[in-house]
Design a protein around this motif. Structure first.
Motif, PDB file in Angstrom:
ATOM      1  N   ARG A  21      -4.181   2.213   0.580  1.00 37.13           N
ATOM      2  CA  ARG A  21      -3.013   2.723  -0.141  1.00 37.13           C
ATOM      3  C   ARG A  21      -2.288   3.781   0.677  1.00 37.13           C
ATOM      4  N   TYR A  24       1.172   3.728   2.427  1.00 42.79           N
ATOM      5  CA  TYR A  24       2.396   4.001   1.679  1.00 42.79           C
ATOM      6  C   TYR A  24       2.595   5.507   1.484  1.00 42.79           C
ATOM      7  N   GLU A 384       8.666   0.521  -4.158  1.00 42.40           N
ATOM      8  CA  GLU A 384       8.280   0.221  -5.546  1.00 42.40           C
ATOM      9  C   GLU A 384       7.875  -1.238  -5.704  1.00 42.40           C
ATOM     10  N   LYS A 387       4.293  -1.841  -4.181  1.00 40.76           N
ATOM     11  CA  LYS A 387       3.172  -0.957  -4.486  1.00 40.76           C
ATOM     12  C   LYS A 387       1.906  -1.710  -4.896  1.00 40.76           C
ATOM     13  N   GLN A 390      -1.151  -1.774  -2.494  1.00 40.99           N
ATOM     14  CA  GLN A 390      -1.998  -0.608  -2.239  1.00 40.99           C
ATOM     15  C   GLN A 390      -3.440  -0.888  -2.677  1.00 40.99           C
TER      16      GLN A 390
END
Length: 508
Positions: A21, A24, A384, A387, A390
């Motif tokens: 994750r 990001y 977005e 995501k 992640q």
């Protein structure tokens, strides 16, 4: 419009490494209006805030599942002395931000404010320590101040400033760009300092530090090798010594030169494609640094960290040239989508990446205008939409699209990019059609498992130059996409020009 043809084979049952994750991650420097006017408006502001932290910015970023936030720099980190930013704000000494605009810094946003911001975001703190103008003791004391429970000089100082319990601070940078603004050092000199500083950045209580050595610019593989020699030997199978757990490098995408980077919003088709060729180069750079690290760390225990990346354009007309304020177009979103596909392919070695920067600076997630309106950028929407990758398990995507190419200068740009991952019996596929003129009809050959009814979203606009403003906030915004259909053996998607598409489907 012309249509190109492609096929992508994805073996849904052959899982690869987990996509951290932290790929990001974000970056907030005391630069322009990133902190002051971006994250921080002060407790007396009419803008809704919590303890001075701007709440509409927090609300927007929480929707991205921000995994970590790097602070206070950047170049600013190596002239920042943390004890100037604690205690009553009215009593904090001022300083001059010599790197960014030569403006006075009042230190109202310091350690406690940053930690409060991370708590509001639900993000892990990544603090970049001062090696360039600081001392080993100064950095060691900061770690103790933040993370030590029980009784100690720095823990008592923290309690005196209103915080009883220590914070969890997992990530610690041992300087920043020490080859340049962080001290103009030789690799050999910094490598010795990295070992020294790492020694005194200690684990306190149950807080375990992930120490990140300040690494190379672009393709300086010799710098990476010099650092790796400090923790292991060439070709040996020994476990690397535990001085630092990550090695960073920085890479920015520009279309022109550093002296004339080009406009963020007014660019030709040639400049558009040249930008994407430069962005695609990050794949080769990650491979190069990884290859060097593999020679000293074949077990891949040490992480590669790209803690500054993104597009860098000339500042917007009429703004302070030292504030690096630029608009954010669909072209920037294409760069972000391409980067994430590359990051996912390197998930075994690449542990963290940090977009530069989160608010009002460079390739930002959000912009605030002179009427204090919040604008979500096209790049925000890529973060977005993506995501779901992640901490998901990566899937290899085998692309065959021989005509999805563009000649650019003396080279060639592959105009179709893709990546995929699986988590909780759902697959997420990201597709980027970089071609500014032609669509792509792509067949997704899904093997090993069966995909159910897909849900797709698309980010595109009439032109790659399109961007959002306070008066037109949704010029570039995601919407439901009906260009995906189920076919025997998988899916078929028709991707319009300059578009970013995500497809999610349940698996059985």
């Amino acid at each position: 419009m012309p249509e190109k043809i492609g096929t992508a084979v994805i073996n849904l049952d052959l899982e690869g490494p987990v996509i951290s994750r932290h790929l990001y991650g974000h970056f907030a420097e005391h630069l322009g209006r990133c902190v002051y006017g971006g994250f921080w408006v002060g407790e007396d502001s009419d803008i809704p805030n919590e303890g001075g932290i701007r709440l509409d910015v927090v609300e927007a970023l929480r929707k991205l599942n921000v995994p970590n936030l790097r602070w206070p720099g950047g170049c600013f980190a190596d002239e920042y002395h943390w004890q100037d930013g604690i205690g009553p704000r009215a009593e904090r000494p001022r300083m001059v931000n010599t790197h960014w605009g030569d403006v006075e810094e009042n230190n109202h946003f310091g350690t406690h404010e940053f930690m409060a911001l991370c708590e509001l975001l639900g993000a892990d703190p990544y603090i970049s320590g001062n090696v360039g103008s600081g001392t080993v003791k100064e950095m060691s004391d900061w770690v103790e101040y933040l993370t030590r429970p029980g009784d100690s000089p720095m823990a008592r100082l923290r309690r005196g400033n209103g915080r009883d319990e220590p914070w969890r601070v997992p990530f610690w940078g041992l300087g920043n760009e020490t080859w340049g603004c962080g001290g103009n050092m030789r690799a050999e000199h910094y490598a010795d300092l990295a070992r020294q500083y790492a020694t005194y950045c200690r684990d306190h209580g149950d807080n375990t530090l992930y120490r990140i050595a300040a690494g190379a610019s672009d393709d300086d593989y010799a710098w990476t090798e010099t650092l790796m020699k400090q923790i292991s030997c060439f070709g040996c199978e020994a476990t690397p010594r535990n001085f630092f757990q990550g090695v960073s490098f920085h890479y920015y995408t520009i279309a022109g030169t550093w002296e004339a980077k080009g406009s963020a919003t007014e660019f030709t088709a040639d400049e558009y494609y040249r930008t994407l060729v430069r962005a695609q180069r990050v794949d080769r750079l990650i491979s190069g640094h990884s290859a060097v690290m593999d020679c000293y760390d074949p077990g891949r225990k040490v992480g590669l960290v790209l803690d500054e990346w993104g597009t860098w354009w000339d500042v917007e007309p009429g703004t302070n040239p030292g504030f690096l304020h630029q608009q954010n177009t669909l072209r920037d979103a294409m760069v972000a989508g391409l980067h994430f596909d590359i990051f996912h392919r390197h998930a075994e070695r690449l542990f963290m990446a940090n977009i530069a920067q989160t608010v009002n600076v460079l390739q930002a997630m959000v912009l605030t205008d002179d009427r204090e309106r919040l604008i979500l950028t096209p790049t925000y929407h890529v973060f977005e939409m993506n995501k779901g990758h992640q901490d998901a398990t990566s899937l290899a995507v085998h692309l065959r699209a021989p005509d999805a190419k563009r000649a650019v200068g003396d080279g060639e740009l592959e105009t179709l990019s893709a990546s995929a991952s699986v988590r909780d019996d759902r697959v997420l596929i990201s597709l980027t059609n970089l071609d500014a003129e032609d669509s792509v009809a792509l067949t997704l050959d899904l093997r090993g498992r069966t995909a159910g009814e897909p849900a797709a979203r698309i980010l595109t606009a009439e032109r790659p130059q399109a961007f959002n403003t306070g008066d037109a906030p949704d010029t570039v915004a995601p919407r439901a996409f009906d260009g995906v259909e189920r076919v025997p053996g998988g899916l078929r998607a028709v991707l319009p020009p300059h578009s970013f598409v995500t497809i999610e489907a349940p698996l059985s």
